[in-house]
Design an enzyme around this catalytic site. Structure first.
Site, short mmCIF file in Angstrom:
data_model
loop_
_atom_site.label_atom_id
_atom_site.label_comp_id
_atom_site.label_asym_id
_atom_site.label_seq_id
_atom_site.Cartn_x
_atom_site.Cartn_y
_atom_site.Cartn_z
N HIS A 193 2.74 -4.03 2.37
CA HIS A 193 3.74 -3.44 1.59
C HIS A 193 5.07 -4.25 1.82
O HIS A 193 5.76 -4.17 3.02
CB HIS A 193 4.00 -1.81 2.12
N GLU A 220 -3.07 2.06 11.31
CA GLU A 220 -1.79 1.91 11.81
C GLU A 220 -1.85 2.51 13.19
O GLU A 220 -1.17 3.32 13.76
CB GLU A 220 -0.84 2.93 11.10
N GLU A 267 -3.01 -3.02 0.56
CA GLU A 267 -2.35 -1.99 -0.37
C GLU A 267 -0.95 -2.52 -0.78
O GLU A 267 0.31 -2.05 -0.58
CB GLU A 267 -1.80 -0.94 0.79
N ASP A 304 2.29 -3.84 -2.49
CA ASP A 304 3.39 -3.56 -3.48
C ASP A 304 4.59 -4.52 -3.02
O ASP A 304 4.55 -4.83 -1.79
CB ASP A 304 3.67 -2.15 -3.41
N ASN A 336 -6.70 -1.30 9.79
CA ASN A 336 -5.71 -1.49 8.78
C ASN A 336 -4.23 -1.31 9.20
O ASN A 336 -4.06 -0.06 9.80
CB ASN A 336 -6.23 -0.62 7.40
O1 G3I Z 1 -0.84 17.69 -1.86
C1 G3I Z 1 0.51 17.93 -1.87
C2 G3I Z 1 0.86 18.85 -3.03
O2 G3I Z 1 0.32 20.01 -2.93
C3 G3I Z 1 2.54 19.18 -3.08
O3 G3I Z 1 2.73 19.94 -4.33
C4 G3I Z 1 3.10 17.78 -3.25
C5 G3I Z 1 4.69 17.96 -2.90
O4 G3I Z 1 5.62 16.83 -2.56
O5 G3I Z 1 2.98 17.04 -1.94
C6 G3I Z 1 1.61 16.55 -2.10
O6 G3I Z 1 1.33 15.82 -0.79
C7 G3I Z 1 1.73 14.72 -0.79
C8 G3I Z 1 0.41 13.62 -0.88
O7 G3I Z 1 0.93 12.36 -0.78
C9 G3I Z 1 -0.53 13.67 -2.14
O8 G3I Z 1 0.23 13.61 -3.01
C10 G3I Z 1 2.67 14.21 0.15
O9 G3I Z 1 3.91 15.16 -0.12
C11 G3I Z 1 2.99 12.82 0.10
O10 G3I Z 1 3.82 12.39 1.39
C12 G3I Z 1 1.77 12.00 0.30
O11 G3I Z 1 2.12 10.53 0.32
C13 G3I Z 1 1.24 9.72 0.51
C14 G3I Z 1 1.44 8.99 1.86
O12 G3I Z 1 0.54 7.99 2.01
C15 G3I Z 1 1.60 9.80 3.02
O13 G3I Z 1 1.88 9.03 3.93
C16 G3I Z 1 1.23 8.68 -0.60
O14 G3I Z 1 0.74 9.35 -1.68
C17 G3I Z 1 0.16 7.65 -0.52
O15 G3I Z 1 0.02 6.54 -1.44
C18 G3I Z 1 0.44 6.95 1.01
O16 G3I Z 1 -0.55 6.05 1.37
C19 G3I Z 1 -0.23 5.17 2.66
C20 G3I Z 1 -1.61 4.89 3.13
O17 G3I Z 1 -2.42 5.89 3.21
C21 G3I Z 1 -1.48 4.24 4.35
N1 G3I Z 1 -0.47 2.96 4.33
C22 G3I Z 1 0.87 3.23 3.89
C23 G3I Z 1 0.76 3.92 2.52
C24 G3I Z 1 1.97 4.40 1.99
O18 G3I Z 1 2.85 5.29 2.71
#
Ligand code: G3I
Length: 361
Positions: free
Chosen positions: A246, A169, A275, A277, A210
């Site tokens: 996405h 990004e 990725e 969806d 990416n």
């Molecule tokens: O690890 C913490 C946990 O300790 C806490 O309890 C919980 C409460 O919300 O949050 C957890 O962290 C989360 C993390 O994922 C792990 O699950 C974050 O809040 C959450 O924001 C984070 O989201 C991820 C996101 O990237 C962040 O931008 C998504 O799972 C993940 O699927 C997403 O993936 C991205 C790609 O890397 C890049 N392209 C876009 C894609 C979708 O956003």
């Protein structure tokens, strides 16, 4: 069997198929799957392999405790991407202190199932550790930090991942460079440096840039095309462009996807849908799910039509673990399996697209 046009019989078939998939025996790899399940349907991975492609899914460590989920993950796909476990905050939580436990868990699971792993991601403005974002860096300091992070991680996974999303990004929607700590401190040359450092650490791994919203041609996709052209001209080790894909029903299908994939191929680059969806505004209706299925079919056909589009990865495969509802309130139902792991019309559309004989290049 899957040319039925009404939804009800499809859902019955879908349920039966889900049950069959969930009850199937253990597998050791995609090639073994069909042979081990005589009389059963080929998986998406089996079908993609006939085209020389992989068909994968993202996954995340907390989900691995869900056995029906991991059973299907291990059976239907031949490629896995860790959704979070290889990001900087996870792998270098303190400066110079590396923790590969989450990524390793996913790599080990994938290896036990004969699946390949895409590394995601080395350089990204999001999900950085506090020690990195919480202070100012001089250019030489940040350069050293970045090089060490990239090379330690790439070395750790040498021979275990087939590709890396090296920089994720890097551009804004208008095609200008995204304002990140890396751009501000190091200038745009950080992208070429990151690719070179990764290549030094593993000369065999495929190195990608990416991004999202680059599926259709436009300013952001043009920026990647221009950058890729420049990097190739300077012999910087760039091997591919990842189209995150996405998509959202309310914004329309990116009709130029196939042409766009092809123009990157012409630069001598691989492409991949990394990725995927297709979200929608909830509630999901029969019509929206049918439209979503058409999109899944079309994006698969686009990849299959372009020789150097090497594979497709869903951003997880079930609505149970989709990132969408948390990020886009009121939207969801984005994946080919529903929250109960039942296949949706999109799953059947994927199968249909993958069962169609190859066409042009
Ligand atoms: O690890 C913490 C946990 O300790 C806490 O309890 C919980 C409460 O919300 O949050 C957890 O962290 C989360 C993390 O994922 C792990 O699950 C974050 O809040 C959450 O924001 C984070 O989201 C991820 C996101 O990237 C962040 O931008 C998504 O799972 C993940 O699927 C997403 O993936 C991205 C790609 O890397 C890049 N392209 C876009 C894609 C979708 O956003």
């Amino acid at each position: 069997m899957r040319t039925t046009s009404t939804t009800a019989p499809r859902l019955v078939l879908a349920g039966a198929l889900a049950a069959a998939l969930l009850l199937g025996g253990a597998t050791t790899g995609p090639a073994a799957r069909a042979a081990e399940r005589p009389g059963q349907e080929h998986t998406l991975a089996d079908l993609a392999q006939r085209h020389g492609r992989y068909f994968g899914s993202a996954t995340d460590n907390p989900e691995l405790a869900d056995e029906p989920y991991t059973a299907l993950l291990g059976r239907e796909f031949d490629q896995i991407t860790p959704g979070n476990g290889m990001k900087w905050y996870a792998t270098e939580p303190r400066q110079g202190v590396f923790d590969f436990s989450q990524g390793d868990e996913i790599v080990n699971l994938a290896r036990s199932k004969g699946q390949k792993v895409r590394g995601h991601t080395l350089v990204w403005h999001s999900q950085l550790p506090d020690w990195l974002t919480g202070r100012e860096w001089t250019a030489p300091e940040l350069r050293a930090v970045l090089k060490k992070h990239i090379q330690t991680q790439v070395r750790h996974y040498r021979g275990k991942v087939f590709a890396w999303d090296v920089v994720n990004e890097a551009f804004n929607e208008d095609g200008t460079y995204r304002d990140t700590v890396f751009l501000r401190t190091l200038g745009p040359g950080y992208i070429a440096d990151a690719l070179r450092w990764a290549h030094q650490a593993d000369p065999h791994v495929r190195l990608y840039l990416n991004d999202y919203n680059i599926e259709a041609t436009g300013p952001k996709s043009d920026a990647y095309h221009e950058l890729a052209k420049q990097l190739k001209a300077r012999h910087v080790p760039l091997h591919g462009i990842g189209f995150q894909t996405h998509l959202a029903l309310q914004y329309g299908y990116p009709a130029t996807l196939e042409d766009n994939l092809r123009r990157f191929s012409r630069l001598g680059l691989d492409t991949a849908l990394t990725e995927v969806d297709v979200r929608m505004q909830l509630p999901a209706t029969e019509e929206k799910l049918a439209e979503q299925a058409r999109w899944y079919r079309s994006l698969t056909e686009a990849c299959l039509a372009v020789r150097r589009c090497v594979g497709i990865t869903l951003w997880d495969y079930t609505d149970k673990y989709s990132w969408i509802p948390a990020f886009f309130p009121g939207e969801g139902a984005a994946l080919p399996w529903d929250e109960a792991l039942r296949p949706k019309p999109a799953y059947h559309a994927l199968r249909e697209a993958l069962q169609t004989p190859r066409r042009g290049r």
